[in-house]
Design a protein around this motif. Structure first.
Motif, mmCIF file in Angstrom:
data_model
loop_
_atom_site.group_PDB
_atom_site.id
_atom_site.type_symbol
_atom_site.label_atom_id
_atom_site.label_comp_id
_atom_site.label_asym_id
_atom_site.label_seq_id
_atom_site.Cartn_x
_atom_site.Cartn_y
_atom_site.Cartn_z
ATOM 1 N N ILE A 130 20.804 55.728 -62.708
ATOM 2 C CA ILE A 130 20.515 54.459 -63.631
ATOM 3 C C ILE A 130 21.639 53.677 -64.304
ATOM 4 N N VAL A 131 22.835 54.272 -63.886
ATOM 5 C CA VAL A 131 24.012 53.357 -64.320
ATOM 6 C C VAL A 131 24.747 52.799 -62.980
ATOM 7 N N HIS A 132 24.785 53.665 -61.922
ATOM 8 C CA HIS A 132 25.608 53.072 -61.121
ATOM 9 C C HIS A 132 24.821 53.025 -59.252
ATOM 10 N N GLY A 133 23.572 53.241 -59.561
ATOM 11 C CA GLY A 133 22.771 53.329 -58.448
ATOM 12 C C GLY A 133 22.748 54.707 -57.720
ATOM 13 N N PRO A 134 21.969 54.816 -56.553
ATOM 14 C CA PRO A 134 21.803 56.216 -55.981
ATOM 15 C C PRO A 134 22.909 56.438 -55.259
ATOM 16 N N ASP A 135 23.796 57.675 -55.649
ATOM 17 C CA ASP A 135 24.857 58.106 -55.086
ATOM 18 C C ASP A 135 25.187 59.381 -55.842
ATOM 19 N N ILE A 136 25.439 60.668 -55.072
ATOM 20 C CA ILE A 136 25.478 61.902 -55.742
ATOM 21 C C ILE A 136 26.664 61.858 -56.671
ATOM 22 N N VAL A 137 27.780 61.512 -55.706
ATOM 23 C CA VAL A 137 29.145 61.621 -56.290
ATOM 24 C C VAL A 137 29.516 60.997 -57.496
ATOM 25 N N HIS A 138 28.842 59.750 -57.235
ATOM 26 C CA HIS A 138 28.973 58.719 -58.426
ATOM 27 C C HIS A 138 28.540 59.511 -59.637
ATOM 28 N N GLY A 139 27.270 60.207 -59.397
ATOM 29 C CA GLY A 139 26.705 60.976 -60.653
ATOM 30 C C GLY A 139 27.655 61.843 -61.086
ATOM 31 N N VAL A 140 28.298 62.727 -60.352
ATOM 32 C CA VAL A 140 29.374 63.545 -60.694
ATOM 33 C C VAL A 140 30.363 63.067 -61.442
ATOM 34 N N ALA A 141 30.728 61.752 -60.774
ATOM 35 C CA ALA A 141 31.806 61.186 -61.634
ATOM 36 C C ALA A 141 31.303 60.641 -62.902
ATOM 37 N N ASP A 142 30.118 60.190 -63.205
ATOM 38 C CA ASP A 142 29.501 59.679 -64.435
ATOM 39 C C ASP A 142 29.714 60.930 -65.331
ATOM 40 N N GLY A 143 29.142 61.976 -64.811
ATOM 41 C CA GLY A 143 28.998 63.062 -65.406
ATOM 42 C C GLY A 143 30.369 63.672 -66.367
ATOM 43 N N HIS A 144 31.436 63.475 -65.476
ATOM 44 C CA HIS A 144 32.705 63.922 -65.784
ATOM 45 C C HIS A 144 33.204 62.778 -66.829
ATOM 46 N N ALA A 145 33.067 61.683 -66.722
ATOM 47 C CA ALA A 145 33.334 60.473 -67.619
ATOM 48 C C ALA A 145 32.658 60.689 -69.065
ATOM 49 N N ALA A 146 31.448 60.818 -68.519
ATOM 50 C CA ALA A 146 30.594 61.149 -70.108
ATOM 51 C C ALA A 146 30.938 62.112 -70.792
ATOM 52 N N ALA A 147 31.197 63.187 -69.976
ATOM 53 C CA ALA A 147 31.731 64.554 -70.817
ATOM 54 C C ALA A 147 32.804 64.489 -71.603
ATOM 55 N N LYS A 148 33.865 63.538 -71.064
ATOM 56 C CA LYS A 148 35.110 63.091 -71.984
ATOM 57 C C LYS A 148 34.911 62.131 -73.125
ATOM 58 N N GLY A 149 33.682 61.126 -72.793
ATOM 59 C CA GLY A 149 33.448 60.317 -73.822
ATOM 60 C C GLY A 149 32.501 60.856 -75.033
ATOM 61 N N ILE A 150 31.820 62.050 -74.675
ATOM 62 C CA ILE A 150 30.979 62.749 -75.755
ATOM 63 C C ILE A 150 32.157 63.335 -76.586
ATOM 64 N N ASP A 151 33.081 64.216 -75.653
ATOM 65 C CA ASP A 151 34.145 65.027 -76.450
ATOM 66 C C ASP A 151 34.830 64.057 -77.584
ATOM 67 N N MET A 152 35.255 62.794 -76.786
ATOM 68 C CA MET A 152 35.975 61.889 -78.003
ATOM 69 C C MET A 152 35.088 61.425 -79.105
ATOM 70 N N TYR A 153 33.908 61.123 -78.936
ATOM 71 C CA TYR A 153 32.878 60.851 -79.679
ATOM 72 C C TYR A 153 32.531 61.893 -80.820
ATOM 73 N N LEU A 154 32.459 63.235 -80.522
ATOM 74 C CA LEU A 154 32.045 64.335 -81.240
ATOM 75 C C LEU A 154 33.151 64.663 -82.020
ATOM 76 N N SER A 155 34.678 64.510 -81.231
ATOM 77 C CA SER A 155 35.474 65.037 -81.830
ATOM 78 C C SER A 155 36.077 64.279 -83.196
ATOM 79 N N ASN A 156 35.583 63.191 -83.125
ATOM 80 C CA ASN A 156 35.991 62.072 -84.076
ATOM 81 C C ASN A 156 34.851 61.876 -85.173
ATOM 82 N N LYS A 157 33.851 62.358 -84.881
ATOM 83 C CA LYS A 157 32.761 62.231 -85.710
ATOM 84 C C LYS A 157 32.801 63.014 -87.196
#
Lengths: 614, 368
Positions: free
Chosen positions: A587-614
């Protein structure tokens, strides 16, 4: 042997020297005016064609005198398959062996026949070769005009351009069942394949997940698979899946692949995973995160969702995944056919993620079994990874018939049937598949297997708008294997209508496609209406692309989100316009498994930053 | 008159490279002589352990500068012996041609080199100029004149073209036509005879005891040549003779070298005729790029006949992409170190460079 005796004294002996008067002198003057040209193969100064050079640095690795350094060139942009660095040669160290030329992955580095360069400035001997070559002081040739000397040929080539062949099941055997086709490398084969790698790392830059590819290949080469597994899990918790069905963009930029066959990166990854039993993972990876008191909800257990869950769990978050289907895995479980990705492979990856404490709630369709607001309230952050679940239709007359199917639900049905989770799908004697992508290949080949099991023969016609195999978006391997399995391709045909008689599908009519994309590279097919064909079939399956389904999102959330061509817009950490809401995968980058994996990794980092600062 | 300590080093035209002899002389009689190596020590053997099997080819020719190909051939054949590698036939013939060409080049230089210590200065001019013709061949074939880096693991780096073959035929004819002039001008020259004949005799027993090989041994009547006693490449398939002498003096050593030149020409001509046509002259030792090609575990000693005698490489592999150990048997080691200490005392100062030249003491191979 008789020794030479001193001749008797002879009065005329000194006169013998006169005979040399008429001969050319043995020694000749050092040519000052006429410059002596070097031989055709001479190993002189280097030239480097920058349009070909990819900055892989293999020249600097083989250099026996450490004369070559890779230097980043300011202004040289990082492109796919190229690094923004070029070799610099120190002629104070260079031994002119030419090994750099012989191993050059692209063939850009060569040697000229120029061999004179005189300068009292030491800096003049440190030189970054370009296609013009060294501006040799007092050289024989004008700058840029020196003829080529030493170049590599097939005897002196130091790369190994041929891949270790992957053993696969014969087409006649594999079309009879859903057994996995690819058998996997043996230890010896994997070592051999790993030794072809030059370790340039261009693959790492190109891989959406930035996997440490040279590092894990080197681990295989050194025989240290445990280290290899650690490298894999640094960036990709779905290595088992990616080792089988990744789109392997890494291989398309592999520097060895420029002149030969790329290193089989995907199969090597698979080899590491296949060789280590799941029981050992805990000991090898040794993930002992400190628990945090925040929780994250993930909607969808496809590649992006599982990847995000893994990385969040390793950071210590409490993670819950909501999955609509009966089993986790998303497209990996229900889309990709079993002969490419067996359930066991996926189970192995998911087992590890669950072992980290990630809760996966199956049969939990958001909007039906649980509302989105409930999830949002329960968790501190939410990650959306619902994928492309809806099929697209050609919408030609007749597509509303019940025997005109969509590929994705059919693939799901087949996988459920093979697992014993669902009923047997209908198997037509004659089938038309419309589409030229990987999903079209998947459904064609799956149906071919069912047909063989049911009727003993294959009758699948796959038609696509694209007019050649090269133009088709499907992987060439897939097309080749499908051809071997007896599927008939008709590239370059667009559907006109599904022919229905007595409420039964009889076939479909197609018209010749003249072009798919217009000058602006936009999808805008043109047809030759006069050139038509009819193909008989009892069933038609459309596989022309997938679309997202956002119906589970409440209206006010949908309004706040930004969309671009049906995909959700996010920042580099996959954060949407709503700060607690992250999204990734199809839903962000179009169909591709490895892109999904990369998104998951990036999002995890983003969520961690967001929650750490909250 | 007391003893004087005399330094005899690169300052003298008869000294071979960066090597020196410290002598204690009384008048012009040497009382004690001590070889002094070390100025050329570059740690080749150790350096090789840090480099890939393939990148070592840039280093090994430096162990003996005037005759680099023997190093390359020994190393390559050692690795091939461990890996049980089948080298393409054409590559083996090309190797033979290269080794014999370098033998001719080296003998020409030796014949020329004897001019320095004795003051017969036509010889160096001729020797060097004619050797250059062979270097021209090397330049065309290998891409470089001195450090050829051409014989590599698995074969040779590039194929020999018909143009280069033609060049070799012509150069051989030329060198052959020059040999009578050498004979007349140099080997019938009074200076050479009075300075070399009967001087610096090494007897058969002394040579065998020290382990001297090559012309040093053959000049005492022992027909020892690795090409005959343990043939490598295709030396058992070609006809040639080993010239020997019985005198054991400096003159016979130089003259034997000169007499080997026509034999080498004979070998090359046969090789050029019998060499099969093929466009494959190299096989990799294992799969993979040169950075990761491995040689299976094992060890091998390979010896070949250099111009100075038996030259050997002992190669050990522990199954990795770099050698575990490479040891070199330099052919001039016995005569260059022990010989100087043992047999120079009692001779005259002007005999010292003659020993070095006729025994072909090659400093870098002692100092490897």
């Amino acid at each position: 042997m008789a020794m030479q005796e001193l001749p008797k004294k002879d009065f005329f002996a000194p006169l013998k020297a006169w005979k040399f008067l008429g001969k050319k002198p043995v020694t000749i003057e050092v040519p000052n005016k006429v410059k002596r040209e070097a031989s055709d193969r001479y190993r002189g100064f280097h030239i480097n064609d920058w349009s070909k050079c990819i900055g892989c640095g293999t020249c600097s690795k083989i250099c026996p005198t450490d004369a070559i350094t890779m230097v980043e060139v300011p202004g040289l942009v990082q492109e796919d398959g190229k690094l923004p660095q070029r070799p610099v040669i120190d002629y104070g160290r260079c031994s002119f062996c030419g090994l750099c030329v012989d191993i050059c992955t692209t063939g850009s580095l060569q040697m000229t026949r120029e061999y004179i360069h005189v300068s009292d400035n030491a800096e003049d001997y440190i030189y970054m070769p370009t296609e013009k070559g060294l501006n040799a002081k007092r050289g024989i040739y004008e700058h840029g005009k020196a003829p080529i000397g030493w170049v590599k040929d097939k005897d002196s080539d130091l790369l190994d351009l041929e891949r270790v062949e992957m053993p696969v099941e014969e087409p006649e055997v594999r079309v009879k069942s859903f057994m996995e086709i690819v058998k996997g490398y043996s230890k010896e084969q994997a070592m051999k394949e790993a030794s072809r790698c030059v370790g340039c790392g261009i693959c790492t830059y190109t891989c959406p997940a930035h996997m440490d590819i040279p590092q894990y290949i080197e681990s295989i080469y050194k025989g240290n698979l445990e280290e290899g597994l650690q490298w894999l899990y640094r960036t990709n918790p779905l290595s088992m899946v990616c080792g089988r069905v990744c789109t392997h963009r890494c291989e398309s930029v592999c520097s060895v692949g420029i002149r030969g066959e790329p290193v089989a990166i995907r199969w090597l990854k698979r080899y590491i995973i296949d060789s280590i039993p799941i029981e050992d993972y805990d000991r090898i990876l040794n993930i002992r995160p400190e628990k945090k008191d925040k929780s994250v909800g993930i909607i969808g257990s496809g590649p992006a969702g599982l990847s995000a869950a893994y990385f969040l769990a390793t950071m210590g978050y409490d993670v819950t995944i909501y999955e609509a289907n009966g089993r986790p895995g998303g497209v990996m479980r229900y889309g990709i056919p079993r002969y490419r990705l067996p359930d066991e492979a996926l189970d192995k990856d998911i087992a590890l993620i669950e072992a980290l404490g990630v809760k996966i709630l199956v049969n939990m369709k958001v909007g039906q079994d649980i509302t989105f607001d409930e999830i949002a309230k329960k968790h501190d952050a939410v990650f959306l990874s619902t994928g492309f679940g809806l099929g697209r239709s050609t919408r030609v007359p007749g597509t509303d018939h019940s025997n005109v199917k969509q590929a994705l639900p059919m693939l799901k049905m087949i996988r459920d049937y093979l697992r014993g989770d669902g009923p047997k799908p209908p198997v037509p004697k004659k089938l038309i598949v419309i589409g030229g992508g990987n999903v079209a290949m998947d459904i064609s080949r799956s149906m071919a297997r069912l047909q063989t099991m049911e009727y003993g023969e294959v009758n699948v016609h796959t038609l696509s708008l694209e007019r050649s195999y090269e133009e088709m978006p499907a992987d060439m391997d897939e097309i080749e294997e499908a051809l071997e399995e007896g599927i008939e391709f008709h590239p370059g045909w667009g559907p006109i209508e599904i022919v229905i008689e007595n409420d039964e599908v009889k076939g479909a009519r197609f018209k010749k496609c003249l072009r798919v994309f217009d000058e602006n590279h936009r999808f805008n097919p043109q047809f030759d209406e006069g050139n038509q064909i009819f193909i008989e079939a009892d069933m038609v399956i459309e596989a022309i692309g997938q679309a997202p389904d956002y119906s589970y999102l409440p209206q006010e959330i949908q309004e706040k989100l930004e969309f671009f061509r049906g995909r959700i817009k996010t920042n580099e950490y996959n954060q949407t316009a709503i700060e607690w809401l992250f999204a990734g995968g199809d839903i962000v980058h179009g169909p591709d498994i490895v892109h999904g994996v990369a998104d998951g990794h990036a999002a995890a980092k983003g969520i961690d930053m967001y929650l750490s600062n909250k | 008159m007391g003893e004087v300590k005399l330094f005899f080093g690169p300052n003298h035209p008869g000294m071979n490279g960066n090597f020196s002899v410290h002598m204690y002389v009384e008048g012009d009689i040497v009382k004690k002589a001590r070889p002094l190596p070390g100025f050329l020590h570059r740690g080749f053997e150790k350096l090789m352990e840090r480099r890939y099997w393939y990148s070592n080819i840039a280093l090994i020719p430096r162990i003996c500068v005037p005759e680099p190909d023997i190093n390359e051939a020994c190393y390559a054949m050692g690795v091939e012996k461990i890996a049980k590698l089948d080298v393409p036939e054409r590559a083996q013939w090309i190797r033979m041609i290269v080794l014999e060409l370098t033998r001719i080049a080296n003998h020409l230089m030796a014949v020329g080199g004897i001019g320095g210590p004795i003051g017969l200065y036509t010889a160096p001019q001729w020797g060097t100029a004619d050797r250059d013709r062979i270097l021209d061949i090397f330049e065309a074939l290998t891409g470089a004149r001195v450090y050829h880096m051409y014989i590599v693991i698995g074969g040779v780096r590039k194929n020999m073209t018909p143009k280069i073959e033609d060049m070799i035929w012509k150069t051989l004819d030329y060198i052959e036509s020059r040999l009578p002039d050498y004979e007349n001008l140099i080997f019938k020259n009074r200076i050479l005879h009075s300075r070399l004949k009967g001087r610096l005799i090494l007897t058969r027993e002394q040579a065998l005891e020290m382990g001297v090989t090559g012309v040093g041994l053959r000049a005492t009547g022992v027909e020892y040549d690795v090409r005959k006693v343990d043939p490598y490449l295709f030396y058992d398939k070609v006809d040639f003779e080993i010239p020997t002498a019985t005198e054991g003096d400096a003159f016979s050593r130089v003259y034997l070298k000169f007499k080997e030149i026509p034999q080498s020409i004979r070998i090359i001509r046969q090789a050029l005729e019998r060499m099969p046509q093929s466009d494959k002259v190299n096989v990799p030792v294992s799969k993979g790029s040169a950075l990761r090609r491995i040689v299976p575990e094992g060890m091998a000693y390979v010896h070949i006949e250099s111009t100075r005698g038996e030259y050997g490489f002992f190669v050990v592999s522990d199954g990795k992409n770099k050698p575990y150990r490479v040891a070199v048997r330099g052919a001039s080691y016995p005569q260059g170190l022990y010989g100087i200490e043992k047999y120079l005392p009692g001779t005259r100062i002007e005999d010292v460079p003659i020993w070095l030249a006729t025994m072909d003491v090659c400093a870098p191979e002692i100092d490897r």
